[in-house]
Design a protein around this motif. Structure first.
Motif, PDB file in Angstrom:
ATOM      1  N   ALA A 226      67.745   6.818 -25.290  1.00  0.00           N
ATOM      2  CA  ALA A 226      68.645   5.718 -25.651  1.00  0.00           C
ATOM      3  C   ALA A 226      68.001   4.348 -25.445  1.00  0.00           C
ATOM      4  O   ALA A 226      68.520   3.336 -25.925  1.00  0.00           O
ATOM      5  CB  ALA A 226      69.938   5.808 -24.842  1.00  0.00           C
ATOM      6  N   ILE A 227      66.878   4.283 -24.721  1.00  0.00           N
ATOM      7  CA  ILE A 227      66.213   2.995 -24.503  1.00  0.00           C
ATOM      8  C   ILE A 227      65.586   2.517 -25.807  1.00  0.00           C
ATOM      9  O   ILE A 227      64.823   3.242 -26.445  1.00  0.00           O
ATOM     10  CB  ILE A 227      65.123   3.111 -23.412  1.00  0.00           C
ATOM     11  N   LYS A 228      65.917   1.300 -26.212  1.00  0.00           N
ATOM     12  CA  LYS A 228      65.302   0.716 -27.411  1.00  0.00           C
ATOM     13  C   LYS A 228      64.035  -0.020 -26.996  1.00  0.00           C
ATOM     14  O   LYS A 228      64.075  -0.842 -26.078  1.00  0.00           O
ATOM     15  CB  LYS A 228      66.293  -0.212 -28.096  1.00  0.00           C
ATOM     16  N   LEU A 229      62.943   0.254 -27.698  1.00  0.00           N
ATOM     17  CA  LEU A 229      61.683  -0.402 -27.378  1.00  0.00           C
ATOM     18  C   LEU A 229      61.110  -1.113 -28.593  1.00  0.00           C
ATOM     19  O   LEU A 229      61.144  -0.599 -29.707  1.00  0.00           O
ATOM     20  CB  LEU A 229      60.648   0.622 -26.884  1.00  0.00           C
ATOM     21  N   THR A 230      60.639  -2.334 -28.369  1.00  0.00           N
ATOM     22  CA  THR A 230      59.853  -3.061 -29.347  1.00  0.00           C
ATOM     23  C   THR A 230      58.447  -3.186 -28.778  1.00  0.00           C
ATOM     24  O   THR A 230      58.272  -3.748 -27.692  1.00  0.00           O
ATOM     25  CB  THR A 230      60.441  -4.457 -29.603  1.00  0.00           C
ATOM     26  N   VAL A 231      57.458  -2.656 -29.493  1.00  0.00           N
ATOM     27  CA  VAL A 231      56.111  -2.540 -28.935  1.00  0.00           C
ATOM     28  C   VAL A 231      55.090  -3.183 -29.850  1.00  0.00           C
ATOM     29  O   VAL A 231      55.132  -3.007 -31.070  1.00  0.00           O
ATOM     30  CB  VAL A 231      55.734  -1.055 -28.716  1.00  0.00           C
ATOM     31  N   THR A 232      54.182  -3.971 -29.281  1.00  0.00           N
ATOM     32  CA  THR A 232      53.033  -4.508 -29.992  1.00  0.00           C
ATOM     33  C   THR A 232      51.778  -4.146 -29.208  1.00  0.00           C
ATOM     34  O   THR A 232      51.657  -4.497 -28.035  1.00  0.00           O
ATOM     35  CB  THR A 232      53.117  -6.033 -30.133  1.00  0.00           C
ATOM     36  N   CYS A 233      50.861  -3.432 -29.846  1.00  0.00           N
ATOM     37  CA  CYS A 233      49.620  -3.051 -29.198  1.00  0.00           C
ATOM     38  C   CYS A 233      48.445  -3.844 -29.771  1.00  0.00           C
ATOM     39  O   CYS A 233      48.222  -3.843 -30.987  1.00  0.00           O
ATOM     40  CB  CYS A 233      49.360  -1.544 -29.387  1.00  0.00           C
ATOM     41  N   VAL A 234      47.727  -4.523 -28.906  1.00  0.00           N
ATOM     42  CA  VAL A 234      46.632  -5.428 -29.293  1.00  0.00           C
ATOM     43  C   VAL A 234      45.316  -4.875 -28.730  1.00  0.00           C
ATOM     44  O   VAL A 234      45.268  -4.486 -27.561  1.00  0.00           O
ATOM     45  CB  VAL A 234      46.895  -6.850 -28.772  1.00  0.00           C
TER      46      VAL A 234
END
Length: 234
Positions: A226-234
């Motif tokens: 249920a955890i919403k994640l917004t992810v950016t990998c650099v």
């Protein structure tokens, strides 16, 4: 009493580091085997204060060991991990091959150690992406206390994730910028020396990369879907 251990992919950067860490931790090892592809048979790797020679994965009898650390890449894991598990030992797989398999526990010991009970289905334990492992250690106690609804995550990862070729390119470009060679990128799409590239892996249809997707998929499996994640990998 110690364990009989095999490290598969022992000639690679991660395999060699596994051997070093087992030694540093004084992990109880009665027998240590370095295992790799046929082309690496006989190559020597360090184990403590001595060296051991790599054995051919095609000929190695995995029924003779208790624990196998797999770090030979996803293709090798898909080809070998289940076969090795059926031979008897527990396989701890370092690739992404089995992380989302419902019959394989995905474990960070500080987060979900009880999931190890599922390991008997295939005799395989998966460990998560390196960035996910750090993330869930921070999120788990917070989620237990207050239920996280959303997390925004940015990672800044080292070129070592791209293996020796990535590290060599960073080194060579760094030298080239000071006038000692060619800085043209080969492994990465852009110059990596003194730079960051805002994606890792391959882009998906939704605009995220597979590296970013790994972080939310694995977090959902280990903690809470249920955890919403917004992810950016650099």
């Amino acid at each position: 009493m110690g364990y009989k251990v095999a490290v598969v992919g022992a000639t690679g950067n991660v395999g060699r580091e596994m051997l070093n860490i087992l030694e540093e931790l004084e992990f109880p090892v009665d027998e240590m085997h370095a295992v790799a592809s046929r082309k690496s048979k006989g190559v020597e790797v360090s184990w403590g204060d001595r060296t051991i020679k790599c054995e051919d994965i095609e000929l190695f009898d995995f029924s003779t060991v208790d624990l196998v650390l797999m770090s030979a890449g996803g293709d090798a894991s898909r080809a070998w991990s289940e076969k090795i598990g059926k031979a008897g030992p527990i396989v701890i797989d370092n690739s992404s091959a089995f992380r989302m398999d419902p019959d394989v526990p995905l474990i960070v010991p500080e987060v979900n150690p009880d999931a190890i009970k599922l390991a008997t289905k295939k005799n395989i334990i998966a460990n998560p992406n390196c960035s996910t492992a750090q993330l869930v250690v921070a999120l788990k106690p917070l989620h237990d206390a207050a239920k996280i609804k959303r997390a925004v995550v940015s990672t800044y990862q080292s070129v070592s994730g791209a293996g020796k070729a990535g590290m060599d390119e960073l080194w060579n470009q760094t030298k080239a910028i000071y006038g000692l060679g060619d800085a043209k990128p080969k492994k990465f799409p852009k110059q990596i020396a003194f730079n960051v590239i805002p994606f890792i892996g391959s882009f998906r249809d939704d605009g995220y990369t597979d590296e970013e997707a790994k972080m939310w998929d694995e977090t959902h499996k280990m903690i809470d879907p249920a955890i919403k994640l917004t992810v950016t990998c650099v």
